[in-house]
Design a protein around this motif. Structure first.
Motif, PDB file in Angstrom:
ATOM      1  N   GLU A 194      31.197  25.459  45.878  1.00  0.00           N
ATOM      2  CA  GLU A 194      32.444  25.846  46.260  1.00  0.00           C
ATOM      3  C   GLU A 194      32.768  26.905  45.646  1.00  0.00           C
ATOM      4  O   GLU A 194      32.107  27.652  44.892  1.00  0.00           O
ATOM      5  CB  GLU A 194      33.155  24.927  45.367  1.00  0.00           C
ATOM      6  N   VAL A 195      34.043  27.780  46.111  1.00  0.00           N
ATOM      7  CA  VAL A 195      34.399  28.977  45.519  1.00  0.00           C
ATOM      8  C   VAL A 195      35.698  28.818  44.625  1.00  0.00           C
ATOM      9  O   VAL A 195      36.659  28.192  45.176  1.00  0.00           O
ATOM     10  CB  VAL A 195      34.576  29.895  46.627  1.00  0.00           C
ATOM     11  N   SER A 196      35.644  28.782  43.443  1.00  0.00           N
ATOM     12  CA  SER A 196      36.564  28.440  42.665  1.00  0.00           C
ATOM     13  C   SER A 196      37.771  29.811  42.842  1.00  0.00           C
ATOM     14  O   SER A 196      37.512  30.653  43.376  1.00  0.00           O
ATOM     15  CB  SER A 196      36.399  28.487  41.186  1.00  0.00           C
ATOM     16  N   THR A 197      39.059  29.317  42.505  1.00  0.00           N
ATOM     17  CA  THR A 197      40.178  30.285  42.392  1.00  0.00           C
ATOM     18  C   THR A 197      39.892  31.741  41.559  1.00  0.00           C
ATOM     19  O   THR A 197      39.813  32.721  42.039  1.00  0.00           O
ATOM     20  CB  THR A 197      41.313  29.800  42.188  1.00  0.00           C
ATOM     21  N   GLU A 198      39.197  31.335  40.624  1.00  0.00           N
ATOM     22  CA  GLU A 198      38.926  32.288  39.594  1.00  0.00           C
ATOM     23  C   GLU A 198      37.662  33.265  40.339  1.00  0.00           C
ATOM     24  O   GLU A 198      37.816  34.374  40.236  1.00  0.00           O
ATOM     25  CB  GLU A 198      38.444  31.812  38.205  1.00  0.00           C
ATOM     26  N   LEU A 199      36.875  32.710  40.761  1.00  0.00           N
ATOM     27  CA  LEU A 199      35.608  33.605  41.538  1.00  0.00           C
ATOM     28  C   LEU A 199      36.479  34.466  42.685  1.00  0.00           C
ATOM     29  O   LEU A 199      36.058  35.645  42.728  1.00  0.00           O
ATOM     30  CB  LEU A 199      34.620  32.726  41.965  1.00  0.00           C
ATOM     31  N   ALA A 200      37.141  33.649  43.426  1.00  0.00           N
ATOM     32  CA  ALA A 200      37.769  34.357  44.818  1.00  0.00           C
ATOM     33  C   ALA A 200      38.416  35.775  44.135  1.00  0.00           C
ATOM     34  O   ALA A 200      38.677  36.673  44.708  1.00  0.00           O
ATOM     35  CB  ALA A 200      38.622  33.413  45.375  1.00  0.00           C
ATOM     36  N   GLU A 201      39.307  35.238  43.127  1.00  0.00           N
ATOM     37  CA  GLU A 201      40.239  36.551  42.590  1.00  0.00           C
ATOM     38  C   GLU A 201      39.097  37.725  41.854  1.00  0.00           C
ATOM     39  O   GLU A 201      39.507  38.647  42.139  1.00  0.00           O
ATOM     40  CB  GLU A 201      41.174  35.834  41.578  1.00  0.00           C
ATOM     41  N   ASN A 202      38.183  37.084  41.306  1.00  0.00           N
ATOM     42  CA  ASN A 202      37.343  38.018  40.576  1.00  0.00           C
ATOM     43  C   ASN A 202      36.791  39.072  41.691  1.00  0.00           C
ATOM     44  O   ASN A 202      36.516  40.221  41.570  1.00  0.00           O
ATOM     45  CB  ASN A 202      36.120  37.247  40.014  1.00  0.00           C
ATOM     46  N   MET A 203      36.120  38.225  42.947  1.00  0.00           N
ATOM     47  CA  MET A 203      35.491  39.250  43.889  1.00  0.00           C
ATOM     48  C   MET A 203      36.433  40.132  44.585  1.00  0.00           C
ATOM     49  O   MET A 203      36.251  41.046  45.316  1.00  0.00           O
ATOM     50  CB  MET A 203      34.774  38.124  44.775  1.00  0.00           C
ATOM     51  N   ARG A 204      37.897  39.769  44.309  1.00  0.00           N
ATOM     52  CA  ARG A 204      38.804  40.791  45.312  1.00  0.00           C
ATOM     53  C   ARG A 204      38.971  42.031  44.443  1.00  0.00           C
ATOM     54  O   ARG A 204      39.432  42.991  45.075  1.00  0.00           O
ATOM     55  CB  ARG A 204      40.318  39.957  45.311  1.00  0.00           C
ATOM     56  N   GLN A 205      38.695  41.986  43.168  1.00  0.00           N
ATOM     57  CA  GLN A 205      38.996  43.271  42.617  1.00  0.00           C
ATOM     58  C   GLN A 205      37.904  43.998  42.080  1.00  0.00           C
ATOM     59  O   GLN A 205      36.808  43.344  41.960  1.00  0.00           O
ATOM     60  CB  GLN A 205      39.963  42.753  41.355  1.00  0.00           C
ATOM     61  N   GLY A 206      38.145  45.161  41.499  1.00  0.00           N
ATOM     62  CA  GLY A 206      37.135  46.165  40.714  1.00  0.00           C
ATOM     63  C   GLY A 206      36.163  46.847  41.705  1.00  0.00           C
ATOM     64  O   GLY A 206      35.036  46.959  41.508  1.00  0.00           O
ATOM     65  N   TRP A 207      36.743  47.244  42.903  1.00  0.00           N
ATOM     66  CA  TRP A 207      35.675  47.978  43.854  1.00  0.00           C
ATOM     67  C   TRP A 207      36.351  49.256  44.166  1.00  0.00           C
ATOM     68  O   TRP A 207      37.583  49.446  44.328  1.00  0.00           O
ATOM     69  CB  TRP A 207      35.690  47.403  45.198  1.00  0.00           C
TER      70      TRP A 207
END
Ligand code: GLY
Ligand code: MN
Ligand code: MN
Length: 481
Positions: free
Chosen positions: A18-31
């Motif tokens: 599963e993709v947790s909401t936290e991971l999804a949010e984490n992957m969205r940012q910092g690029w």
């Protein structure tokens, strides 16, 4: 655009359930923003614009659709290395997978002609997670050019290819499609173009490529130079201690092709001993032994995707035996005569007929037609038992270039400056051919060069590799030293 089969990749990544909401949010940012500015057009951009203009003039008022094609499944979820369709490359200079060039007709009141748009996959979206949740997102497959970057590089407008099917649904008027390259586009345009019109379109594109421009000639020249380096690498391998295999020869040439270019332009024919009598010997699973001939037919495909197509038949140990030399010199004489027949204004067939006549005269002199004269044998085509194939073909982005061009322009046509063709006579005596003396059996010889038609004759683009028998032996001895 999703791969046709990516279940295997999904299964592998299925270890993560599963993709947790936290991971999804984490992957969205910092690029970081990596958009590249100040790009200059690729060197062939001016040429591709002229080619598109010629195509546009040929089909006024019609919508023209030229796909690059999609990856082909090799097995399960693995694909062959992608290689875009030659017509797409010719008209854009681009090599993207899943791309489609569209030439939309412009009303005469608005200037006429066509508006060319390359439909491409854009950068992967990071907000919706596409760049990592889609297994062909950029995180997995690597960064793509943005549409803006591609507009600058290719010198033409670009749009998101994922919107193309909807856009095509709204277009009215006649359509021409290069079918069979992209199933999605074929489906989107079902019933919109007549099969005959599409065939004519394919043939017109193929015919446009008969005369090469300066960019193409320069690239074919480079392909020949890189191929010559590959042949030299193989000669060095033949000189090595220990057994040599057709596989090692194939791998040696392939290494050079990847270093200098994109790939080999076709499967290398590495045919030692009697394998040389099999024209399409690509199994390459035999040994290359001293005393045998090696027929090596191979070409480097450049990074712009033009290919050489060169054959040399080499004594594995560096010296021809007398009978090998006899056959070789007959083929060499035929090739010399064939090359001399390549000039502007000559019929395309001339070089073939000339080379075939020379081969027939040698076969007659060796008594292979019994009581028949060379003239008689030639009239009946009896030489074909041992010459097998036509003596050449056009060369360019495809090894057998322009193969869909109209017969009147190609096989029944006239040579023009800028055409590039191979001249490749050969003699092939099968091991089980009881009609020839035993000494000839199992000998196959082909010599193949890439010839540019010039204003006053021709230029051998592959002259960097020796052809005459003594020169071949000297060249091999030098490389083996
Ligand atoms: N290598 C393919 C050909 O010579 O036509
Ligand atoms: Mn060829
Ligand atoms: Mn060849």
């Amino acid at each position: 655009m999703a791969a046709e089969t990516d279940e295997g990749t999904q299964r592998k990544n299925g270890l993560y359930r599963e993709v947790s909401t936290e991971l999804a949010e984490n992957m969205r940012q910092g690029w970081a923003d990596t958009e590249r500015h100040g790009l200059t057009p690729i060197p062939q951009a001016a040429y591709t614009a002229r080619r598109r203009a010629r195509l546009s003039a040929r089909f006024p008022g019609e919508l023209l659709v030229i796909p690059a094609g999609r990856a082909k499944v090799r097995a399960n979820d693995t694909a062959y290395p992608f290689r875009p369709s030659s017509d797409y490359v010719y008209l854009t200079g681009d090599q993207s997978q899943d791309a489609v060039l569209v030439l939309e007709p412009v009303a005469p009141g608005d200037g006429g002609g066509h508006w060319a748009v390359a439909h491409l996959l854009p950068r992967s979206d990071r907000d919706n997670g596409e760049f990592w949740l889609d297994y062909h997102g950029e995180l997995w497959d690597g960064r793509r050019n943005s549409l803006t970057e591609n507009e600058r590089l290719l010198g033409l407008d670009c749009a998101d290819v994922r919107t193309l099917a909807d856009r095509l649904a709204t277009v009215t008027g006649p359509v021409r499609l290069l079918r069979g390259l992209d199933s999605g586009i074929d489906t989107a345009l079902t019933g919109r173009s007549a099969a005959g019109d599409d065939d004519e379109f394919r043939s017109a594109l193929s015919g446009m490529r008969l005369v090469k421009d300066e960019f193409e000639i320069a690239d074919l020249r480079f392909a020949c130079e890189a191929t010559a380096l590959g042949f030299e690498d193989v000669v060095r391998v033949l000189a090595g201690s220990g057994p040599t295999s057709e596989r090692r020869i194939e791998g040696t040439f392939f290494t050079r092709a990847r270093i200098e270019g994109n790939d080999v332009g076709y499967a290398s024919i590495c045919a030692a001993g009697p394998h040389a009598t099999t024209l399409h010997w690509v199994r390459n699973d035999g040994e290359a032994r001293p005393g045998d001939l090696l027929l090596l037919d191979a070409g480097v495909e450049t990074r712009h995707l033009y290919t050489a197509d060169i054959t040399r038949t080499l004594p594995v140990d560096g010296r021809f035996t007398p009978v090998q030399r006899k056959v070789y010199e007959a083929v060499y004489a035929a090739q010399e005569a064939g090359i001399a027949a390549v000039k502007p204004g000559a019929a395309y067939r001339d070089f073939h007929d000339t080379a075939q006549r020379v081969l027939t005269e040698h076969l007659a002199a060796w008594g292979l037609f019994g009581d028949r004269s060379a003239e008689e044998a030639f009239a009946l085509g009896l030489q074909r038992r041992w010459t097998l194939a036509g003596t050449g073909h056009m060369l360019g982005l495809d090894v057998h270039d322009c193969s869909r061009a109209r017969t009147e322009l190609y096989v029944d046509g006239t040579l023009e400056p800028g055409m590039v063709l191979t001249v490749e006579p050969g003699l092939y005596f099968q091991s089980d051919d009881l009609t020839v003396p035993e000494v000839y059996r199992g000998i196959g010889v082909r010599i193949e060069d890439d010839i540019l038609v010039t204003a006053d004759g021709n230029e051998n683009l592959s002259a960097g590799l020796p052809r005459e028998a003594d020169e071949v032996e000297r060249w091999m001895a030098r490389l083996r030293a």
